[in-house]
Design a protein around this motif. Structure first.
Motif, mmCIF file in Angstrom:
data_model
loop_
_atom_site.group_PDB
_atom_site.id
_atom_site.type_symbol
_atom_site.label_atom_id
_atom_site.label_comp_id
_atom_site.label_asym_id
_atom_site.label_seq_id
_atom_site.Cartn_x
_atom_site.Cartn_y
_atom_site.Cartn_z
ATOM 1 N N ALA A 173 0.953 -1.366 -0.386
ATOM 2 C CA ALA A 173 0.314 -0.249 0.009
ATOM 3 C C ALA A 173 0.947 1.476 -0.093
ATOM 4 O O ALA A 173 0.565 2.164 -0.588
ATOM 5 C CB ALA A 173 -1.234 -0.288 1.128
ATOM 6 N N ILE A 174 2.075 1.097 0.311
ATOM 7 C CA ILE A 174 2.817 2.420 0.424
ATOM 8 C C ILE A 174 3.380 2.785 -0.906
ATOM 9 O O ILE A 174 3.793 3.579 -1.420
ATOM 10 C CB ILE A 174 4.358 1.917 2.186
ATOM 11 N N ALA A 175 3.403 1.591 -1.326
ATOM 12 C CA ALA A 175 4.326 1.352 -2.272
ATOM 13 C C ALA A 175 3.590 1.865 -3.230
ATOM 14 O O ALA A 175 3.571 1.910 -4.563
ATOM 15 C CB ALA A 175 5.130 0.365 -2.646
ATOM 16 N N GLY A 176 1.969 2.126 -3.221
ATOM 17 C CA GLY A 176 0.630 2.755 -4.407
ATOM 18 C C GLY A 176 0.376 1.661 -5.361
ATOM 19 O O GLY A 176 0.080 2.267 -6.049
ATOM 20 N N VAL A 177 0.337 0.290 -5.312
ATOM 21 C CA VAL A 177 0.039 -0.056 -5.262
ATOM 22 C C VAL A 177 -1.879 -0.563 -5.063
ATOM 23 O O VAL A 177 -2.069 -0.884 -6.163
ATOM 24 C CB VAL A 177 0.438 -2.270 -5.123
ATOM 25 N N VAL A 187 -5.201 -0.423 -2.074
ATOM 26 C CA VAL A 187 -5.674 0.116 -1.012
ATOM 27 C C VAL A 187 -5.773 -1.812 0.001
ATOM 28 O O VAL A 187 -5.954 -2.120 -0.596
ATOM 29 C CB VAL A 187 -7.030 1.361 -0.727
ATOM 30 N N THR A 188 -5.222 -0.966 1.409
ATOM 31 C CA THR A 188 -5.099 -2.784 2.396
ATOM 32 C C THR A 188 -6.203 -1.907 3.460
ATOM 33 O O THR A 188 -6.325 -0.867 3.851
ATOM 34 C CB THR A 188 -4.021 -2.575 2.193
ATOM 35 N N HIS A 189 -6.957 -3.181 3.861
ATOM 36 C CA HIS A 189 -7.589 -3.300 5.377
ATOM 37 C C HIS A 189 -6.758 -3.433 6.067
ATOM 38 O O HIS A 189 -7.150 -5.108 6.674
ATOM 39 C CB HIS A 189 -9.104 -4.058 4.570
ATOM 40 N N VAL A 190 -6.370 -3.535 7.301
ATOM 41 C CA VAL A 190 -5.761 -3.456 8.172
ATOM 42 C C VAL A 190 -6.362 -3.221 9.719
ATOM 43 O O VAL A 190 -6.743 -2.451 10.040
ATOM 44 C CB VAL A 190 -4.096 -3.059 7.973
ATOM 45 N N LEU A 191 -5.705 -3.399 11.061
ATOM 46 C CA LEU A 191 -5.615 -2.812 11.911
ATOM 47 C C LEU A 191 -5.009 -1.375 12.766
ATOM 48 O O LEU A 191 -4.160 -1.414 11.712
ATOM 49 C CB LEU A 191 -4.983 -3.947 13.036
ATOM 50 N N SER A 192 -5.737 -0.675 13.191
ATOM 51 C CA SER A 192 -5.103 0.737 13.075
ATOM 52 C C SER A 192 -3.591 0.862 14.069
ATOM 53 O O SER A 192 -2.504 1.363 13.202
ATOM 54 C CB SER A 192 -6.016 1.014 14.508
#
Length: 317
Positions: free
Chosen positions: A233-237, A239-244
């Motif tokens: 996600a940081i690389a711009g691929v 969006v991702t769904h993760v824990l805060s």
């Protein structure tokens, strides 16, 4: 016949539901387990188990004897721990388990400080996103994320975490931000098989109202760890769904931006869990006293990082 060993074998057979399962847990050949139980029944002159092709069933005598075995072995264990000084001085070995990312980010630093404060304690830390059983595995202390089932375990709350949707500023600059969970059909998604994510993502219906809604996503990239999903996600691929807590630092640093915050499901409790026993070794009590306030502070810091990151991002727009 070693009666204490035979009692332990009997309890394991009942708890695991079969002789073969008990043999695997005990790392003992199946014929040995069967022989131990047979010897125990001959010694007692009573049938303890009714064996069938599908399952094992306790007889009335077996059920009474099982309860007695548990009590006896608990008393023996307490006596041994008391004699060794575990109830008087914080010393000895401990097994602690936690989810992988949480353990690395938050629990390991606390354990490092704890070991410096208590030089006579040795800890085995198991990081796994599969919940280990505190009795069968065995584990002394577990860090759990999410609602806890009713059980004899004792839980001490340390805070909450929530599921968040995030992507890089570069990604959102190119495709725009989703306005609702359904908009994810038009976005590249990065999923992982783990605690908080997968092929279906959970969102609140409207402003946190119940019931939650499940949104199926078609991943552009699927990985098997949260760290890999966050890196993508940081690389711009996408969006991702993760824990805060997994992305708090990245949001604070501006590498990731949170979106759809109004659709986040209810926060999940984070708890330090241990087996409920009348007498606890002092090493367990000291560890809980040591780690609970520090973990609470860490989770509060995560929330502050998220708020700071969002505020800084809003100021730049």
């Amino acid at each position: 016949m070693d009666r204490f060993e035979a009692m332990s074998f009997f309890i394991t057979v009942v708890d695991r539901g079969s002789f073969s399962a008990a043999a695997r847990v005990l790392s003992t050949p199946l014929p040995t387990v069967s022989r131990k139980i047979a010897e125990l029944e001959r010694h007692l002159n009573a049938r303890l188990l009714v064996r069938s092709t599908r399952k094992l069933t306790l007889t009335e005598a077996g059920e009474a004897y099982l309860n007695a075995c548990r009590a006896i072995l608990d008393h023996v264990g307490d006596a041994e721990r008391s004699a060794s000084g575990e109830y008087l001085t914080p010393r000895g070995d401990m097994v602690v388990t936690a989810p992988t990312v949480f353990g690395r980010l938050h629990l390991l630093p606390v354990i490092n400080d704890f070991l410096r404060a208590f030089p006579d304690i040795h800890i085995k830390l198991i990081l796994s996103d599969i919940n280990l059983h505190l009795i069968d595995d065995p584990v002394d202390i577990a860090l759990r994320i999410g609602p806890l089932p009713n059980s004899s375990l004792v839980a001490t709350p340390v805070g909450t975490v929530c599921r968040v949707l995030c992507g890089s500023p570069t990604y959102f600059a190119g495709v725009g931000k989703p306005k609702s969970p359904e908009d994810l059909a038009d976005h590249a998604c990065v999923s992982f098989k783990g605690l908080a994510s997968g092929g279906t993502w959970t969102f609140a219906s409207v402003s946190g109202q119940r019931p939650d809604r499940q949104v199926a996503i078609r991943p552009r990239l699927s990985v098997n760890t949260a760290e890999a999903a966050i890196d993508a996600a940081i690389a711009g691929v996408g969006v991702t769904h993760v824990l805060s807590y997994q992305v708090a630092r990245a949001v604070e640093q501006g590498s990731l931006t949170l979106v759809l915050r109004e659709f986040e499901p209810e926060p999940m409790p984070v708890s330090v869990v241990h087996a409920g026993r009348k007498m606890q070794p002092i090493k367990i009590l000291r560890f809980i006293e040591f780690c609970v306030p520090r973990l609470s502070k860490a989770l509060t810091s995560d929330k502050d990082r998220l708020l700071f990151g969002m505020a800084a991002h809003a100021a730049q727009i």
